[in-house]
Design an enzyme around this catalytic site. Structure first.
Site, PDB file in Angstrom:
ATOM      1  N   GLU A  47       0.875  -1.180   0.000  1.00  0.00           N
ATOM      2  CA  GLU A  47       0.000   0.000   0.000  1.00  0.00           C
ATOM      3  C   GLU A  47       0.914   1.233   0.000  1.00  0.00           C
ATOM      4  O   GLU A  47       2.014   1.199   0.574  1.00  0.00           O
ATOM      5  CB  GLU A  47      -0.843  -0.015   1.294  1.00  0.00           C
ATOM      6  CG  GLU A  47      -1.651   1.236   1.560  1.00  0.00           C
ATOM      7  CD  GLU A  47      -2.225   1.266   2.987  1.00  0.00           C
ATOM      8  OE1 GLU A  47      -1.502   0.897   3.936  1.00  0.00           O
ATOM      9  OE2 GLU A  47      -3.414   1.657   3.133  1.00  0.00           O
ATOM     10  N   ASN A 107      -7.276   6.010  -1.469  1.00  0.00           N
ATOM     11  CA  ASN A 107      -6.140   5.128  -1.228  1.00  0.00           C
ATOM     12  C   ASN A 107      -6.358   3.959  -2.173  1.00  0.00           C
ATOM     13  O   ASN A 107      -7.315   3.195  -1.995  1.00  0.00           O
ATOM     14  CB  ASN A 107      -6.155   4.685   0.244  1.00  0.00           C
ATOM     15  CG  ASN A 107      -4.895   3.942   0.641  1.00  0.00           C
ATOM     16  OD1 ASN A 107      -4.162   3.460  -0.225  1.00  0.00           O
ATOM     17  ND2 ASN A 107      -4.660   3.830   1.937  1.00  0.00           N
ATOM     18  N   LYS A 123      -9.648   1.794  -1.573  1.00  0.00           N
ATOM     19  CA  LYS A 123      -9.798   1.274  -0.207  1.00  0.00           C
ATOM     20  C   LYS A 123     -11.150   1.644   0.407  1.00  0.00           C
ATOM     21  O   LYS A 123     -11.495   2.825   0.524  1.00  0.00           O
ATOM     22  CB  LYS A 123      -8.676   1.836   0.668  1.00  0.00           C
ATOM     23  CG  LYS A 123      -8.589   1.236   2.062  1.00  0.00           C
ATOM     24  CD  LYS A 123      -7.319   1.760   2.729  1.00  0.00           C
ATOM     25  CE  LYS A 123      -7.109   1.168   4.099  1.00  0.00           C
ATOM     26  NZ  LYS A 123      -5.812   1.665   4.687  1.00  0.00           N
ATOM     27  N   GLU A 142      -6.338   8.669   7.900  1.00  0.00           N
ATOM     28  CA  GLU A 142      -6.833   8.214   6.589  1.00  0.00           C
ATOM     29  C   GLU A 142      -8.239   8.736   6.314  1.00  0.00           C
ATOM     30  O   GLU A 142      -8.591   8.981   5.167  1.00  0.00           O
ATOM     31  CB  GLU A 142      -6.793   6.684   6.509  1.00  0.00           C
ATOM     32  CG  GLU A 142      -5.366   6.147   6.474  1.00  0.00           C
ATOM     33  CD  GLU A 142      -5.307   4.691   6.055  1.00  0.00           C
ATOM     34  OE1 GLU A 142      -4.783   3.888   6.835  1.00  0.00           O
ATOM     35  OE2 GLU A 142      -5.780   4.353   4.956  1.00  0.00           O
ATOM     36  N   CYS A 168      -4.776  -2.955   3.091  1.00  0.00           N
ATOM     37  CA  CYS A 168      -4.454  -2.806   4.495  1.00  0.00           C
ATOM     38  C   CYS A 168      -5.593  -3.138   5.454  1.00  0.00           C
ATOM     39  O   CYS A 168      -5.902  -4.302   5.654  1.00  0.00           O
ATOM     40  CB  CYS A 168      -3.928  -1.397   4.740  1.00  0.00           C
ATOM     41  SG  CYS A 168      -2.904  -1.370   6.211  1.00  0.00           S
ATOM     42  N   ASN A 193       0.375  -0.800   5.417  1.00  0.00           N
ATOM     43  CA  ASN A 193       1.281   0.018   6.232  1.00  0.00           C
ATOM     44  C   ASN A 193       0.687  -0.039   7.633  1.00  0.00           C
ATOM     45  O   ASN A 193      -0.334   0.624   7.892  1.00  0.00           O
ATOM     46  CB  ASN A 193       1.279   1.493   5.792  1.00  0.00           C
ATOM     47  CG  ASN A 193       2.029   1.758   4.493  1.00  0.00           C
ATOM     48  OD1 ASN A 193       2.865   2.642   4.426  1.00  0.00           O
ATOM     49  ND2 ASN A 193       1.724   1.033   3.441  1.00  0.00           N
TER      50      ASN A 193
HETATM   51  N1  ING Z   1      -3.143   0.518   8.761  1.00  0.00           N
HETATM   52  C1  ING Z   1      -3.564  -0.234   9.884  1.00  0.00           C
HETATM   53  C2  ING Z   1      -4.135  -1.587   9.520  1.00  0.00           C
HETATM   54  O1  ING Z   1      -5.329  -1.796   9.444  1.00  0.00           O
HETATM   55  C3  ING Z   1      -4.663  -0.239  12.024  1.00  0.00           C
HETATM   56  C4  ING Z   1      -4.496   0.541  10.753  1.00  0.00           C
HETATM   57  C5  ING Z   1      -3.581  -0.541  12.806  1.00  0.00           C
HETATM   58  C6  ING Z   1      -5.904  -0.673  12.373  1.00  0.00           C
HETATM   59  C7  ING Z   1      -3.766  -1.269  13.977  1.00  0.00           C
HETATM   60  C8  ING Z   1      -6.115  -1.415  13.539  1.00  0.00           C
HETATM   61  C9  ING Z   1      -5.028  -1.705  14.340  1.00  0.00           C
HETATM   62  O2  ING Z   1      -3.302  -2.473   9.379  1.00  0.00           O
HETATM   63  C10 ING Z   1      -3.814   0.862   7.645  1.00  0.00           C
HETATM   64  N2  ING Z   1      -3.150   1.630   6.759  1.00  0.00           N
HETATM   65  O3  ING Z   1      -4.968   0.517   7.427  1.00  0.00           O
END
Ligand code: ING
Length: 300
Positions: A47, A107, A123, A142, A168, A193
């Protein structure tokens, strides 16, 4: 005749905030050459593979972030990647930030083969928040910088298989896989990411990688498809992003796994016919699903 597709997951290490697209593209072309040498027919990049994960920064005026978006695809910076992949006869998935001519921000991920964009995905599940949150060590904006995707989850025939894309956070939602599986998907791709700290709530750090693999292995098994998850990893501007790029087969088992937080290619021979067994037995949707009880999933 078996449909074995050699798949590469091209994990990227950090992309610094001031790193040029040309530099990121050059790193991806390096990985593409390695993929060619290792017999890959498909390569999945992360991503937001052309820039740092800029939603960690707050900007009052979001147009100040325009430098991280692509107004056209391909463009001069990315065309060398299209050309190198066409020359190597490799299809690829690329995650990037899209700014449309009428000003919409997504995204986005594309599937490219033989120099042409075969499919595009935007996304759907945007995590994080839209306003500055003083309680977080880094922002995860985001919802400020992107609109939810408006294309749903199409699937495309490519390299003699049925392929689909997510991005993601989408990999955490069972609906993502099921929508594609109901369209016959055999291989799904997710660039990600993922900060190694959940900035929304305190949770033990080991859960970052545990949940990362749990959701992709479950998605693969419950929908009888391959799942390719590819990280942008390492410390980007002080923020640690997890690695753990992997290729999961329809049994739910991980068959290739990254071991670094750098640019790293993982490779697996994926027999796409393995996806058929589950679809014809345990997860034969037509035979076993009872949709008369499922309405709440899409009505609430
Ligand atoms: N990053 C993270 C993901 O879903 C996240 C956001 C991190 C959500 C930790 C929940 C817990 O892997 C992106 N870019 O969506």
């Amino acid at each position: 005749m078996s449909r074995i597709l050699t798949v590469g997951g091209a994990q990227l290490g950090p992309i610094a905030p001031d790193e040029s697209r040309e530099s990121a593209v050059a790193r991806m072309i390096e990985l593409l050459h390695e993929a060619k040498a290792r017999g890959c027919g498909l390569v999945v990049f992360p991503e937001m593979a052309l820039s740092t994960f800029f939603p960690r920064y707050y900007e009052e005026d979001i147009s100040k972030m325009d430098r991280f978006y692509e107004r056209e695809m391909p463009n001069d910076a990315v065309r060398p990647l299209f050309e190198a992949a066409e020359k190597a006869d490799i299809a690829f998935y690329l995650g990037y930030c899209e700014l449309t001519p009428d000003g919409h921000r997504f995204n986005t991920a594309i599937l490219v083969d033989k120099g042409k964009i075969v499919g595009k995905y935007r996304k759907v599940h945007l995590p994080g928040h839209a306003e500055y949150d003083p309680n977080r060590p880094w922002q995860h904006l985001e919802k400020r910088y992107f609109e939810p995707g408006d294309l749903g989850w199409p699937v495309w025939r490519c390299r003699d298989g049925v392929m689909g894309m997510g991005l993601c956070n989408d990999r955490r939602w069972p609906e993502t896989y099921r929508v594609m599986a109901l369209k016959g998907v055999e291989l799904t791709m997710f660039g990600y990411n993922t900060p190694d700290r959940n900035t929304a709530a305190p949770e033990p750090n080991h859960l970052r990688m545990y949940h990362n693999h749990l959701v992709m292995q479950a998605g693969a098994y419950q929908n009888s498809c391959f799942v390719v998850g590819v990280a942008k990893a390492g410390i980007e501007d002080g923020c640690m992003l997890i690695g753990g790029s992997c290729i999961v087969q329809p049994s739910g088992e991980i068959i290739a796994l990254a071991s670094t937080l750098e640019d790293e290619l993982i490779v697996a021979n994926c027999d796409l016919d393995l996806a058929k067994m589950g679809k014809e037995t345990v997860f034969n949707f037509a035979k076993h699903r009872r949709i008369e009880h499922y309405g709440i999933i899409s009505s609430q």
